[in-house]
Scaffold this motif. Structure first.
Motif, PDB file in Angstrom:
ATOM      1  N   ARG A 181       2.575   1.715  -3.631  1.00 54.22           N
ATOM      2  CA  ARG A 181       1.337   2.072  -4.475  1.00 54.22           C
ATOM      3  C   ARG A 181       1.003   3.534  -4.183  1.00 54.22           C
ATOM      4  O   ARG A 181       0.981   4.302  -5.374  1.00 54.22           O
ATOM      5  N   ASP A 186       3.244   0.167 -13.018  1.00 55.06           N
ATOM      6  CA  ASP A 186       2.931   1.213 -12.342  1.00 55.06           C
ATOM      7  C   ASP A 186       4.444   2.043 -12.266  1.00 55.06           C
ATOM      8  O   ASP A 186       4.391   3.331 -12.423  1.00 55.06           O
ATOM      9  N   GLN A 216       0.821  -1.274   0.015  1.00 51.28           N
ATOM     10  CA  GLN A 216       0.079   0.048   0.055  1.00 51.28           C
ATOM     11  C   GLN A 216       0.936   1.191  -0.031  1.00 51.28           C
ATOM     12  O   GLN A 216       0.463   2.246  -0.562  1.00 51.28           O
ATOM     13  N   ALA A 241       3.541  -4.105  -9.861  1.00 48.01           N
ATOM     14  CA  ALA A 241       4.276  -2.926  -9.452  1.00 48.01           C
ATOM     15  C   ALA A 241       5.107  -2.273 -10.458  1.00 48.01           C
ATOM     16  O   ALA A 241       5.249  -1.139 -10.805  1.00 48.01           O
ATOM     17  N   LYS A 277       1.866   6.686  -6.980  1.00 46.45           N
ATOM     18  CA  LYS A 277       0.767   7.292  -7.435  1.00 46.45           C
ATOM     19  C   LYS A 277       0.845   9.069  -7.112  1.00 46.45           C
ATOM     20  O   LYS A 277       0.143   9.409  -7.719  1.00 46.45           O
ATOM     21  N   PHE A 321      -4.053  -4.571  -6.052  1.00 39.22           N
ATOM     22  CA  PHE A 321      -4.221  -3.489  -7.019  1.00 39.22           C
ATOM     23  C   PHE A 321      -4.529  -3.947  -8.523  1.00 39.22           C
ATOM     24  O   PHE A 321      -4.585  -3.210  -9.556  1.00 39.22           O
ATOM     25  N   TYR A 372       0.938  -6.406  -4.093  1.00 37.67           N
ATOM     26  CA  TYR A 372       0.706  -5.424  -4.834  1.00 37.67           C
ATOM     27  C   TYR A 372      -0.361  -5.819  -6.080  1.00 37.67           C
ATOM     28  O   TYR A 372      -1.046  -5.349  -6.187  1.00 37.67           O
TER      29      TYR A 372
END
Length: 345
Positions: free
Chosen positions: A123, A166, A120, A163, A127, A159, A155
């Motif tokens: 993430r 992202d 978390q 990862a 972001k 989500f 992750y």
């Protein structure tokens, strides 16, 4: 206050952690932590105490903090499961309904599996504008291989995206290369054998990577070699050039990439000092950075917080405990002090 119904922790989470050998970790891995396995542990007594704390006349925050900051993460997971079985209520959601603000966030951090908390935080960092190089490097560079693997697995589960995807969509250039390399978890393990030839080769590679578009060797060496080897490379680099590798990074790189490489160098040289510096900066802000304080104190409480405390006192001349007492306000202060544990004279 009505307790909200909830479900037990996702079975996939436990399955992932179990496969990675993390579900039943004992205190053996936390010998430098401030928080150890509670020897007089009684899950039934803890469940009853927490139940009374949230259903009595007013919320007994002291009891909640006392239980959760005196049990290992494994024991807290056992309490959560037992609470669900005995009350048909989800402990995390029940405590969230009873608490608010920073204390609620600390309690959430304490009750989540470590890998889920890391996922978390990673993430959020990826972001959020401007924090990827800081938080992402912290998590990707300081977790043991199995911990990192568990974080990245959760992750993807939580989500619905890798990862790495992202990282690619929110970063660019050298910073992206660094984070992707760290996320692969391919750093060499220390074999106990000193490879002088490889150290020489690495120093030469860094010295020769001075022109445009020659960042590759810096990324590869900083992310693939073990810390023992890298400290020899850093020392040899200084002997050859008359400057520390951090000074070369300052001159050679810019922006997020420079900050990420400097953070990585700090982790490599002395991980406990790296965290002590971060805690000090968080406490020096006009309003303490509670997110940083909570993440580090919770995540390192069973790992190396004693070492971090020692480095903090050595560098800043004041104990971490006293610094927290002076800067942190509100009902989260007792929880953070409990994780820190004690004054360093």
């Amino acid at each position: 206050m009505a307790l909200s119904n909830g479900n037990p922790a996702p079975s996939l989470t436990q399955e992932i952690l179990g496969q990675l050998g993390l579900a039943n970790k004992t205190a053996a891995w936390g010998t430098l932590g401030t928080l150890r396995t509670f020897l007089s542990f009684s899950v039934d007594k803890d469940v009853q105490r927490l139940l009374r704390a949230i259903t009595g006349q007013g919320v007994d925050r002291g009891a909640i903090v006392d239980v959760l900051t005196n049990r290992s993460r494994e024991q807290r997971q056992l309490i959560s499961r037992a609470f669900q079985e005995r009350t048909q209520q989800d402990l995390l959601r029940s405590l969230q309904a009873a608490l608010s603000g920073h204390l609620e966030r600390i309690v959430v951090s304490l009750l989540q599996p470590a890998a889920q908390l890391d996922a978390q935080e990673l993430r959020t960092a990826l972001k959020a504008s401007g924090s990827a190089e800081d938080v992402a490097v912290e998590i990707l560079a300081t977790r043991a291989p199995a911990q990192l693997q568990a974080c990245l697995a959760l992750y993807k589960h939580d989500f619905q995206v890798e990862a790495e995807e992202d990282i690619k969509s929110t970063t660019s250039g050298i910073l992206q290369d660094l984070l992707l390399a760290l996320a692969k978890g391919g750093r060499d393990s220390y074999s106990g054998i000193i490879d002088y030839n490889l150290a020489d080769q690495d120093v030469q590679a860094l010295l020769q990577a001075e022109g445009p578009s020659t960042e590759g060797p810096w990324v590869l060496i900083f992310t693939q070699r073990n810390p023992e080897h890298l400290n020899r490379v850093f020392d040899q680099y200084q002997r050859c050039t008359g400057q520390e590798v951090e000074e070369a990074v300052q001159n050679r790189f810019h922006g997020d990439a420079r900050d990420a490489l400097l953070s990585l160098a700090s982790v490599i040289r002395n991980t406990a000092l790296y965290f002590a510096d971060k805690l000090h900066r968080a406490l020096q802000e006009a309003e303490p950075n509670y997110q940083v304080l909570m993440r580090i104190l919770v995540s390192r409480s069973e790992t190396d917080l004693l070492s971090i405390r020692a480095e903090f006192k050595k560098k800043f001349g004041k104990s971490l405990y006293s610094s927290l007492q002076e800067s942190v306000k509100g009902d989260c202060q007792p929880a953070l002090l409990a994780l820190c544990r004690a004054e360093d004279i």
